[in-house]
Design an enzyme around this catalytic site. Sequence first.
Site, PDB file in Angstrom:
ATOM      1  CE  LYS A 112      58.332  56.344  35.946  1.00 27.47           C
ATOM      2  NZ  LYS A 112      59.549  55.558  35.819  1.00 27.47           N
ATOM      3  CE  LYS A 200      52.707  52.920  31.173  1.00 27.83           C
ATOM      4  NZ  LYS A 200      54.100  53.338  31.282  1.00 27.83           N
ATOM      5  CE  LYS A 203      57.401  46.472  36.121  1.00 29.80           C
ATOM      6  NZ  LYS A 203      58.588  47.250  35.907  1.00 29.80           N
TER       7      LYS A 203
HETATM    8  P1  TYM Z   1      59.617  49.397  32.737  1.00 27.94           P
HETATM    9  O1  TYM Z   1      60.033  48.427  33.765  1.00 27.94           O
HETATM   10  O2  TYM Z   1      58.678  50.486  33.113  1.00 27.94           O
HETATM   11  O3  TYM Z   1      58.980  48.641  31.486  1.00 27.94           O
HETATM   12  C1  TYM Z   1      59.634  47.547  30.894  1.00 27.94           C
HETATM   13  C2  TYM Z   1      59.173  47.353  29.453  1.00 27.94           C
HETATM   14  O4  TYM Z   1      57.769  47.102  29.411  1.00 27.94           O
HETATM   15  C3  TYM Z   1      57.142  48.021  28.522  1.00 27.94           C
HETATM   16  N1  TYM Z   1      55.800  48.328  29.050  1.00 27.94           N
HETATM   17  C4  TYM Z   1      54.676  48.162  28.359  1.00 27.94           C
HETATM   18  N2  TYM Z   1      54.443  47.707  27.118  1.00 27.94           N
HETATM   19  C5  TYM Z   1      53.152  47.639  26.712  1.00 27.94           C
HETATM   20  N3  TYM Z   1      52.101  48.005  27.502  1.00 27.94           N
HETATM   21  C6  TYM Z   1      52.281  48.469  28.749  1.00 27.94           C
HETATM   22  N4  TYM Z   1      51.262  48.812  29.503  1.00 27.94           N
HETATM   23  C7  TYM Z   1      53.626  48.556  29.236  1.00 27.94           C
HETATM   24  N5  TYM Z   1      54.185  48.963  30.415  1.00 27.94           N
HETATM   25  C8  TYM Z   1      55.510  48.812  30.283  1.00 27.94           C
HETATM   26  C9  TYM Z   1      58.050  49.245  28.518  1.00 27.94           C
HETATM   27  O5  TYM Z   1      57.859  50.018  27.371  1.00 27.94           O
HETATM   28  C10 TYM Z   1      59.413  48.604  28.583  1.00 27.94           C
HETATM   29  O6  TYM Z   1      59.839  48.203  27.307  1.00 27.94           O
HETATM   30  N6  TYM Z   1      62.760  52.724  31.092  1.00 27.94           N
HETATM   31  C11 TYM Z   1      62.537  51.327  30.855  1.00 27.94           C
HETATM   32  C12 TYM Z   1      63.590  50.446  31.466  1.00 27.94           C
HETATM   33  C13 TYM Z   1      64.952  50.617  30.867  1.00 27.94           C
HETATM   34  C14 TYM Z   1      65.338  50.261  29.548  1.00 27.94           C
HETATM   35  C15 TYM Z   1      66.723  50.570  29.468  1.00 27.94           C
HETATM   36  C16 TYM Z   1      64.648  49.721  28.467  1.00 27.94           C
HETATM   37  C17 TYM Z   1      66.042  51.101  31.488  1.00 27.94           C
HETATM   38  N7  TYM Z   1      67.120  51.085  30.661  1.00 27.94           N
HETATM   39  C18 TYM Z   1      67.424  50.343  28.300  1.00 27.94           C
HETATM   40  C19 TYM Z   1      65.369  49.506  27.292  1.00 27.94           C
HETATM   41  C20 TYM Z   1      66.733  49.831  27.213  1.00 27.94           C
HETATM   42  C21 TYM Z   1      61.140  50.968  31.350  1.00 27.94           C
HETATM   43  O7  TYM Z   1      60.184  51.503  30.946  1.00 27.94           O
HETATM   44  O8  TYM Z   1      60.999  50.007  32.250  1.00 27.94           O
END
Ligand code: TYM
Length: 337
Positions: A112, A200, A203
């Site tokens: 990032k 991957k 968003k």
């Molecule tokens: P975020 O919003 O990027 O992603 C949310 C969840 O979606 C999963 N994910 C995916 N899984 C499979 N294939 C993909 N292409 C893909 N893109 C995203 C992510 O692994 C995630 O589970 N850092 C976290 C947010 C967070 C969080 C937490 C999660 C903040 N605090 C505490 C768990 C516990 C995140 O990646 O958000």
Amino acid sequence: MTKRVLSGVQPTGVLHLGNWLGAIRNWVDLQKTHETFFCVVDLHAITVGHNPNDLKENTLSTAALYVACGIDPKLSTIFVQSHVSAHSELCWLLNCVTPLNWMERMIQFKEKAIKQGDNVSIGLLDYPVLMAADILLYQSDLVPVGEDQKQHLELARDIAQQRINNRFNIKGNDSILKIPKALIMKEGAKIMSLQDGRKKMSKSDPNEGSRIGLLDAPELITKKIKRAKTDSLLGLEFDNPDRPEANNLLTLYTILSGTNKESAALECKEIGWGKFKNLLTEACISKIEPIQKKYNQLIKDPDQLNFILEEGRTKAEEVAESTLKKVKDAFGLLEIN
Ligand code: TYM
């Protein structure tokens, strides 16, 4: 004792198939057997440049999508991260004991940071500590996430064990913080871009055609799948390193159509790409349509959503405050009554 689960998604835009299949789908099952907390992590969403009006809208719509995907407010606590101030407070306490060089190793930070050029915020570097605070505050046993979050989970475990429990648990009683485990699905933990099977689905990809949003209209889903990258071979297969697109789209088809890997592989062994894409489109739309229907009802009723989030805040706060108090006490912060 019932095991506790916490997870969250950033409200940085409409959730996509990766978020749903890699994470939220798993939450829906877990809420039947575990004590579940699901937050909309708005404080994480501001670690890169953001638009304040969009953030408000996306926070509410992400909460609505949780419910539309099957998270039941009667079974799960749904809340907004910034509504529970203990998240920021614990993050500060953890910051003070987490070595800087642990943070600089984080793969997502490096990826990032490159995109931000000269404008990398301290918040972006600190993102995984805030995530550790989210998890540790609820004394979570399990954290259902996609594969990309594995390293962040390892960090949360290391902070809890090495930097808090080992150092501050002087009384030798129960540990201060529970050591959480990542829960990663066998299938769907890493959904790839429709435009590049080695990247991957994300968003933040500037190419809209790379992902299917959970709120995309059926015509748009059809168009995106039609334009998805293919290769020149006939028939689809799993796990051929030279055919990442075939593996990704067949994985999507397997999960969305509810078949198992073996049957999907057999069904699509000799199929042409055009015919396969029709099958995938059909499976995708029929799974997403009920979610959209529920979402459209919910989003028209902000009172109901506010009620869910208010109730969620109260329940989350109770647990979070009790852990925060434990850590403050262990750190030696003076308390007066
Ligand atoms: P975020 O919003 O990027 O992603 C949310 C969840 O979606 C999963 N994910 C995916 N899984 C499979 N294939 C993909 N292409 C893909 N893109 C995203 C992510 O692994 C995630 O589970 N850092 C976290 C947010 C967070 C969080 C937490 C999660 C903040 N605090 C505490 C768990 C516990 C995140 O990646 O958000």
